[in-house]
Enzyme design. Structure first.
Site, PDB file in Angstrom:
ATOM      1  CG  ASN A 166     -26.267   9.531  25.341  1.00 46.59           C
ATOM      2  OD1 ASN A 166     -26.240  10.179  25.880  1.00 46.59           O
ATOM      3  ND2 ASN A 166     -25.414   9.686  24.570  1.00 46.59           N
ATOM      4  CD  GLU A 167     -23.125  12.725  26.306  1.00 48.20           C
ATOM      5  OE1 GLU A 167     -22.103  12.395  25.667  1.00 48.20           O
ATOM      6  OE2 GLU A 167     -22.842  12.228  28.161  1.00 48.20           O
ATOM      7  CB  CYS A 189     -21.517   6.925  23.928  1.00 47.46           C
ATOM      8  SG  CYS A 189     -20.652   9.014  24.117  1.00 47.46           S
TER       9      CYS A 189
END
Length: 772
Positions: A349-350, A225
């Site tokens: 990322n995500e 994150c």
């Protein structure tokens, strides 16, 4: 008798299958893998990093025997413009001892007998000043020391080596003077001489060795994150992670806010990441931000994306370019003339939402046009299924992404229920990169079930390209997230039970998956009930809310029950009823009157640790999610984007049919999920090979031993090593006092023919390494 036959038929390539994921979480870098022993070495800590921080965090004045010291941080004439803070220390009265000390991480600075440490600093003084640099014990007694003379009023670097005659894990670094004087300090540093591979600005040796022992084929870095959680301006302290800020001289790398609420010095930067990958034999797999922050809901305008795309192209040039290229020359000037041979690059990322997909498309097109050989990794979000997960896969197929990054943290029971998750995936599209996964816990039970799940991953190597457990590292005194694979403090490190399973699998994975035939195994045992029954509860989640028209319909019997209206002020929860039915509906109208989140509906609840919950306006009021909890460990069953608005009515409907779950908001389907029952197969197994060996893995999750005949085609007799993890209680965990309580044992096995019989202990992980 059961029989497993390992054939010579190669089913899929596994050349880069297992790797590691390094994220600067839990102080994994500063205070962890990065060798620096001084905390806040450049006096750059800030309340933006953590509300408890200030510029002198981890520093304390020494005023003994009547001494008087003044210390403050200035930025008027800095050594580094990108790190402008420095210390002004004035010895007003010497007394017995006067100066300042650094407290290090954990219990202090850890030094070992006969080990040497490189000290360095930048200093200046208007008048000549003699100072002493020492490593002291917790009582202020000097362990080792050296003196230096500050003779210039210009910033000057000073360095020397200190050798400790004793072990001390609670030491401090002290800077003192026996004369009344005034001087400035910056970038005060202490490094072990013995870093991993003796690298300057290198890695802590014991942690690095544990990572190298895994023999990873790749390393994903630096997050996580922290990649996208920040502002859009690269010069901001709390910007998204921008790789160009992390190269060049350490003193020119700007201190930044880490999104896990601490400071990130960036001493461990992209050059060091690439170099470390090379040192442990892992291919580098960097992750870049896509100019989209789902946490702050910020996005770079599409017509301003070129800077971010150039960052990606320049990174490839930095890693692979020759000295006659701009960024290749910068790498060469940093001391690495040969390219780092970058093959993989992840964008995002995500992230979820159209804002990310629009920007990913631009990256993909530009990278493939200039560097078609680079394998690009797309994102499927933070959950294993749901609308955004599907959108991620659809976007990857549209663009022709090489891999798709899936993430999930789940209960062990979810893994038992989903061991065959990838069985029916095609082999001709983007491959899965399982970039973050783990079960919730570091017990032997967690490791055992993860091993069973990993056999399913290996058996689907046709669809899965890369796999890595997460998170990797955790400093025991700075925990942001659990579970973690490796735990450490300032002088010790141990691997969890999960670590040893990962090591077993990673050390014994060939280049090719082999076809395995089986015969005689029992049918799998299905655990739990085929229906979802229990208490029904409603909650106002961090908000004030009203619920009315509450109704539960037992569709099996036709029975309908209605309930009184509910009102909650600033949160609250109420039990509605309990139901034992195979097919039912729960309905309500809900309205948020104040607050920043939404509603939760609990069902199938037997206690506070075993239930299923439907979030409406969950996680920063951005989603609708169905999540199952088993023994307090959650698993996402379905996820979609949704936000609750204050003052608006929402007609909520939950339908449960067997273990199928459907939710509706205002008459539209919000979630469709299946809470699969855990399944215990008699034996989980897989096989692979390389040029020298055949590797056979078998996992017995049952509490009884299992005997099987094993036939290995293509060998004349059996000459094998056995690595086995067994004999532990399911709740056993490793710790500093018992670092190998859960760890494998090895033995040898020979047989005249290519067939042998083996009894797998209860709840065990066994790997045979058979010489060809």
């Amino acid at each position: 008798m059961n029989k497993i036959t390992v054939t010579t038929n190669k089913k899929a390539s596994m050349s880069d299958f297992y790797g590691i994921f390094f994220e600067d979480i839990n102080h994994a870098a500063d205070g962890g893998l990065y060798g620096e022993m001084i905390r806040n070495r450049a006096f750059e800590f800030s309340p933006m990093d953590n509300p408890s921080y200030q510029a002198l965090t981890a520093w304390k004045r020494i005023e003994e025997g009547g001494a008087s010291v003044s210390s403050f941080v200035s930025n008027k004439s800095p050594f580094s413009k990108r790190n402008p803070n420095y210390l002004i220390l004035e010895i007003n009265k010497t007394g017995t001892r006067a100066g300042i000390k650094n407290l290090g991480y954990n219990s202090g600075i850890a030094v070992k007998e006969n080990e040497s440490y490189n000290f360095s600093c930048y200093a200046k003084s208007d008048k000549p000043c003699e100072i002493t640099v020492s490593i002291d014990n917790a009582y202020g007694e000097v362990i080792t020391e050296k003196s230096l003379n500050i003779t210039s009023n210009e910033w000057t670097e000073y360095s020397f080596t200190l050798t400790s005659p004793v072990d001390d894990f609670s030491a401090v670094l002290a800077v003192t003077s026996k004369q009344e004087c005034k001087f400035c300090l910056d970038f005060v540093s202490l490094f072990p001489v013995k870093t991993y591979k003796n690298r300057k600005n290198g890695m802590r040796n014991d942690i690095a060795e544990m990572l190298a022992d895994l023999k990873p084929k790749f390393m994903r870095f630096p997050g996580g994150c922290l990649i996208h959680d920040g502002t859009l301006n690269s010069d901001d302290r709390n910007s998204m992670y921008r790789w160009k800020n992390t190269i060049g001289a350490v003193t020119d790398r700007p201190s930044r806010r880490n999104n896990w609420r601490y400071n990130q010095s960036l001493g461990l930067g992209y050059f060091e990441y690439f170099q470390f990958c090379e040192d442990i034999g892992a291919k580098p797999l960097p992750v870049l931000p896509a100019g989209y922050n789902p946490h702050m809901e910020q996005a770079v305008p599409l017509d301003e994306m070129q800077e971010w795309i150039d960052d990606a192209l320049d990174l490839i040039e930095f890693a692979n370019g020759n000295a006659d290229t701009k960024w290749g020359k910068i790498r060469c000037d940093m001391g690495h003339a040969e390219p780092f041979n970058l093959e993989y690059l992840a964008v995002g990322n995500e992230e979820v939402g159209q804002g990310f997909w629009d920007r990913y498309d631009l990256f993909h097109k530009a990278i493939k046009e200039k560097y078609p050989q680079i394998k690009i990794i797309n994102s499927a979000g933070p959950f294993p299924q749901g609308g955004e997960f599907e959108r991620g896969w659809n976007n990857a197929k549209k663009n022709g992404s090489d891999l798709v990054d899936e993430h999930y943290y789940t209960s062990p029971e979810w893994m038992l229920a989903n061991c065959h998750r990838y069985d029916n995936m095609p082999s001709d599209g983007p491959k899965v990169f399982l970039g973050e996964y783990a079960s919730w816990g570091n017990t032997y039970y967690n490791a055992l079930i993860e091993a069973a799940y990993m056999t399913g991953l290996e058996n689907n190597a046709h669809a899965i390209g890369l796999v890595c457990y997460a998170p990797l590292l955790c400093n025991v005194d700075y925990i942001n997230w659990q579970p973690d694979m490796i735990w450490f403090d300032n002088h010790r490190v141990y691997g969890s039970a999960n670590y040893y399973v990962q090591k077993m699998f990673m050390n014994c994975t060939g280049n090719n998956l082999l076809d395995v035939k089986h015969d005689g195994f029992d049918k799998p045992i299905t655990l739990g009930s085929d229906k979802i029954s229990g208490n029904i509860e409603i909650e106002a989640d961090r908000c004030s809310a009203e619920f009315y028209d509450i109704k539960i319909t037992d569709i099996t019997t036709g029975n309908v029950k209605t309930y009184d209206n509910l009102s909650f002020n600033n949160g609250g929860k109420a039990v509605i009823d309990s139901i034992d039915s195979n097919h039912y509906k729960v309905e309500s109208t809900a309205k948020r009157t104040a607050g920043d989140k939404g509603f939760r509906l609990f069902f199938g609840k037997s206690d506070d640790k075993n239930l299923i919950q439907w979030f409406i306006g969950g996680w920063q009021n951005q989603d609708t999610e169905v999540n199952a909890q088993v023994n307090g460990r959650g698993s996402c069953l379905d996820h979609n984007i949704f936000s609750v608005m204050t003052g608006q009515e929402y007609k909520l409907c939950l339908e449960v049919n067997g273990r199928n779950i459907t939710t509706y908001i205002n008459g539209k389907t919000a979630n469709t999920a299946i809470d699969k029952q855990p399944v215990m197969e008699e034996l989980y197994y897989t096989a692979s090979s390389d040029d020298n060996n055949i590797y056979i893995k078998a996992v017995n999750v049952r509490d009884t031993e299992i005997t099987s005949e094993i036939c290995v085609e293509g060998v004349n007799g059996i000459n094998a090593n056995i690595t086995e993890l067994s004999g532990n209680s399911l709740n056993d965990m490793n710790d500093f006092d018992n670092p190998k309580k859960v760890s494998p044992k090895t033995s040898a096995l020979t047989a005249v023919s290519n067939t042998f019989e083996y009894t797998f202990p209860p709840q065990s992980v066994t790997i045979f390494t058979v010489q060809k």
